[in-house]
Enzyme design. Structure first.
Site, PDB file in Angstrom:
ATOM      1  N   HIS A 501       0.824  -1.205   0.000  1.00 22.47           N
ATOM      2  CA  HIS A 501       0.000   0.000   0.000  1.00 22.47           C
ATOM      3  C   HIS A 501       0.864   1.264   0.000  1.00 22.47           C
ATOM      4  O   HIS A 501       0.703   2.141  -0.859  1.00 22.47           O
ATOM      5  CB  HIS A 501      -0.919  -0.002   1.225  1.00 22.47           C
ATOM      6  CG  HIS A 501      -1.776   1.216   1.350  1.00 22.47           C
ATOM      7  ND1 HIS A 501      -3.111   1.221   1.000  1.00 22.47           N
ATOM      8  CD2 HIS A 501      -1.510   2.478   1.790  1.00 22.47           C
ATOM      9  CE1 HIS A 501      -3.616   2.427   1.199  1.00 22.47           C
ATOM     10  NE2 HIS A 501      -2.658   3.207   1.687  1.00 22.47           N
ATOM     11  N   GLU A 502       1.763   1.353   0.958  1.00 24.17           N
ATOM     12  CA  GLU A 502       2.571   2.569   1.062  1.00 24.17           C
ATOM     13  C   GLU A 502       3.485   2.740  -0.141  1.00 24.17           C
ATOM     14  O   GLU A 502       3.771   3.870  -0.556  1.00 24.17           O
ATOM     15  CB  GLU A 502       3.378   2.563   2.363  1.00 24.17           C
ATOM     16  CG  GLU A 502       2.528   2.602   3.626  1.00 24.17           C
ATOM     17  CD  GLU A 502       1.554   3.768   3.657  1.00 24.17           C
ATOM     18  OE1 GLU A 502       1.848   4.822   3.048  1.00 24.17           O
ATOM     19  OE2 GLU A 502       0.485   3.628   4.273  1.00 24.17           O
ATOM     20  N   HIS A 505       1.747   4.607  -2.874  1.00 25.27           N
ATOM     21  CA  HIS A 505       1.912   6.057  -2.734  1.00 25.27           C
ATOM     22  C   HIS A 505       3.289   6.479  -3.252  1.00 25.27           C
ATOM     23  O   HIS A 505       3.427   7.500  -3.931  1.00 25.27           O
ATOM     24  CB  HIS A 505       1.803   6.461  -1.262  1.00 25.27           C
ATOM     25  CG  HIS A 505       0.412   6.463  -0.720  1.00 25.27           C
ATOM     26  ND1 HIS A 505      -0.619   7.154  -1.311  1.00 25.27           N
ATOM     27  CD2 HIS A 505      -0.112   5.888   0.398  1.00 25.27           C
ATOM     28  CE1 HIS A 505      -1.725   7.000  -0.589  1.00 25.27           C
ATOM     29  NE2 HIS A 505      -1.444   6.233   0.440  1.00 25.27           N
TER      30      HIS A 505
END
Length: 713
Positions: A501-502, A505
């Site tokens: 997920h990170e 980003h």
């Protein structure tokens, strides 16, 4: 104009004042020293040189950079030339390059490595920056020039130039540049006070969470935990003063993952209660409600000054959702579909628990994870302890996260041990494109420590900016428990997903290809910014990627097919809880920001307001509490997600649609990856986000029908 803790690194333009090396000199112990923050780093990519930066350098550097930006703004305002894009918008865009370069580094530390010196500096810096923000935002002569350009050139400009002008002009208007003199003065006061409250919130919540640890006297009380987890509890106790041999650290969410394995019910209760009461005044030393209430009132007043009924509508006007009505329609439909499944799930867990605990057993929220875990092990013959040996964090990062980015986008990653970091646990990687050219630096800071706030996030020491030839310098921060020295760090499946997920980003920043810093990378609305990250989670279950990273930490063997099949089935086991806690937190956020100033409760009534808000939407459920409750909802009161937490669910719909497109056309098909990169990841805020979504998927509107299915519901 918006100055905050995500300061932008702005490009250089002719006529803009910079700090010379001579003026960057400070006197220390009788000898002259160049403050390294005031001159450009000589490291690759302009990376911050943490080997030479002292914590005491930040305050004088920020003060000097503030003065330079003030001088640059004065130069724009005092120009006798007719305002144009070239002599007004570009110099404004680039007026704070030095301040932003310093602030990017400083505010990275305030979140990830807040020592006492950094905390003291933040307290001094906050009012300085808030004052500068007000001074620029409400400078009538500056806005007059920007407004003139907007009215005379907006139809002549194209592409990113047109978008930059629109973003800057509307930013000033939304901040209050068209207000009367008296309302403008009140808006300045509100901004200053909100800045101070945000600072107070961050300090109080951090202290409260660190204080909320549960001290454990005997190893027997930790029955059910693995030896590695017990060793971590011992290590955590030592790092926090050793009041007892062991301690359980409270993480930022309401539920604590460790409850899934703790056999001692009283310890489970203590852990859960420490979590939910960390900042609600149960310990009089830690009560955030006065900050919450004042913040909510000031936001409501701010919205009223700007002509909106409530802060939610004011905030959402610039988002994809556009208004609170659209958000509530979206949430009510999800709640209606979710609620029956949640009730069924709770009953099943309680019925299972009664088989061993007796027919009069009443399931409590601190029991849910424990008995759900036992059910999962019994029904699917699987447990976290069985699969964690296949999730070595180093393999997940290199053979999973990086491998997926290589297959989809052609990227490769080379570790750089010559670039200094602010903590020895960090790693630095050079990101190389498929043509062999370096395009970014990526830092990872994965392990928890007392100086780091809870949660996981991405940010940048330097954003990509074509105008300045600045390549991105991006970092991810997480809060995983680090294994004892000499042992591999093994993580859970949820933590695997967090890494993917990170890094989604991070890719949004790494692959940015924009002319202007203000428009680059993740500078998009809240209800779009989470889409690339949530989509990137889908790579974790792509068979080729999974098999590449899920290898036994000792033997190197891939996870056996039978275990893999059971593990993947277990992902959606009792999935109603995760959706329910998110929905409840989202509705709390909306409740606090969907009312007028006079409707906001007093601090002593805040908990009752929370209870009623959940009851009204059908989410007052003792078994499924909000992921964050009011007193420790950092996203909302300290993290920029006010009236915006819904965006996690909103963007999950977008992410499911994007993942379906990838799956249909080849999850690791380089052509599909390149299209996603070209049409979304590289575009930043240079185009309307719905148009970007349509360009890639071919869909005119997102389709929410796949969300519950994707969650296993």
């Amino acid at each position: 104009m918006k100055l905050n803790k995500t300061f932008m690194t702005i490009g250089l333009a002719s006529g803009i004042i910079l700090m010379s090396e001579a003026s960057a000199m400070t006197t220390m112990s009788g000898a002259e020293r160049v403050n390294p923050l005031l001159i450009e780093s000589k490291l690759p990519f302009g990376a911050p040189d943490f080997n030479v930066i002292n914590e005491a350098d930040y305050l004088p550097a920020i003060e000097a950079a503030v003065k330079i930006q003030r001088d640059n703004i004065k130069k724009i305002v005092n120009s006798k030339e007719t305002p144009t894009f070239a002599n007004t918008i570009l110099p404004y865009e680039e007026s704070g390059v030095l301040l932003d370069r310093i602030s990017n580094v400083f505010f990275g530390l305030t979140s990830a490595h807040k020592t006492k010196v950094i905390a003291d500096t933040e307290e001094k810096v906050t009012p300085i920056l808030a004052d500068l923000e007000n001074e620029i935002t409400f400078n009538p002569e500056l806005f007059k020039r920007i407004k003139y350009v907007y009215e005379h050139e907006k139809n002549q400009l194209k592409g990113e130039d047109a978008r930059l002008l629109e973003v800057i002009y509307k930013g000033f208007v939304r901040a209050g540049a068209l207000l009367s003199a008296s309302d403008m003065e009140r808006m300045k006061q509100i901004n200053m006070r909100l800045s101070k409250l945000s600072q107070q919130w961050g300090k109080l919540l951090s202290d409260a969470t660190n204080h909320a640890v549960v001290w454990i006297n005997t190893k027997d009380e930790l029955a059910g935990l693995s030896e590695a987890d017990i060793a971590q509890c011992e290590k955590d106790a030592q790092s926090r003063g050793g009041k007892a041999p062991y301690c359980i650290v409270i993480i930022n969410t309401t539920q604590q993952p460790i409850l899934a394995n703790l056999a001692n019910r009283d310890v489970r209760r203590r852990v859960y209660e420490a979590s939910i009461h960390r900042a609600d005044g149960t310990n009089p030393q830690f009560n955030t409600f006065s900050i919450v209430v004042e913040t909510a009132k000031l936001r409501a007043e701010k919205a009223k000054l700007m002509g909106y009924d409530n802060y939610a509508d004011y905030s959402l006007e610039k988002a994809m959702a556009k208004n609170s009505g659209n958000v509530y329609n979206f949430l009510h439909q999800l709640i209606a579909d979710y609620s029956p499944k949640a009730d069924q799930e709770t009953k099943a867990i309680e019925d299972y628990a009664k088989k061993t605990m007796g027919s009069d057993f009443k399931l409590q929220p601190y029991d849910r994870f424990y008995f759900s875990s036992k059910m999962k092990k019994e029904q699917l013959n699987i447990s976290d302890d069985e699969i964690k040996p296949y999730f070595n964090i180093d393999s997940v990062q290199v053979n999973g996260v990086f491998y997926a980015a290589h297959r989809a986008y052609g990227l490769t990653f080379k570790q750089r041990k010559d670039i200094p970091t602010y903590h020895p646990d960090m790693k630095v990687f050079e990101v190389i494109d498929k043509d062999g050219k370096p395009i970014a630096l990526f830092y990872s800071d994965y392990f928890r420590r007392p100086t780091k706030r809870g949660g996981a996030w991405m940010s940048a020491f330097a954003k990509q900016c074509g105008l300045r030839h600045q390549l991105p310098v991006i970092y991810n921060v997480c809060n995983f428990a680090k294994a004892p020295d000499g042992q591999p760090t093994l993580i859970t499946w949820d933590e695997v997903c967090t890494l993917f997920h990170e890094f989604g980003h991070a890719l949004h920043g790494i692959l940015s290809d924009c002319k202007y810093n203000t428009l680059s990378g993740t500078a998009v609305p809240r209800d779009f910014v989470e889409m690339p990250s949530q989509f990137n989670e889908s790579f974790a279950t792509v068979p080729e990627v999974f098999d590449h990273f899920a290898r036994h930490t000792q033997t190197g063997e891939p996870m056996p097919e039978a275990l893999k099949e059971r593990m993947l089935k277990s992902i959606s086991f009792h999935a109603a809880y995760a959706l329910g806690e998110n929905l409840a937190a989202t509705c709390l956020d909306m409740a606090w920001h969907h009312i007028g100033q006079q409707e906001i409760p007093t601090a002593d009534k805040a908990q009752e307001f929370e209870r009623q808000a959940l009851q009204q939407v059908g989410l007052l459920n003792n078994q499924i509490p909000p992921r964050y409750i009011t007193s420790y909802f950092n996203h909302v009161w300290g993290g920029g997600y006010a009236a915006g937490y819904y965006s996690y669910l909103w963007t999950e719909v977008l992410a499911v649609n994007v993942a379906d497109y990838f799956a249909k056309h080849g999850a690791l098909n380089p052509a599909v990856g390149q299209a996603f990169r070209d049409k979304i990841l590289s575009r930043g805020n240079t185009k309307d986000q719905m148009l970007m979504f349509t360009d890639f998927t071919g869909m005119q509107q997102p389709d929410a029908s796949g969300l519950l299915k994707a969650r296993g519901l």
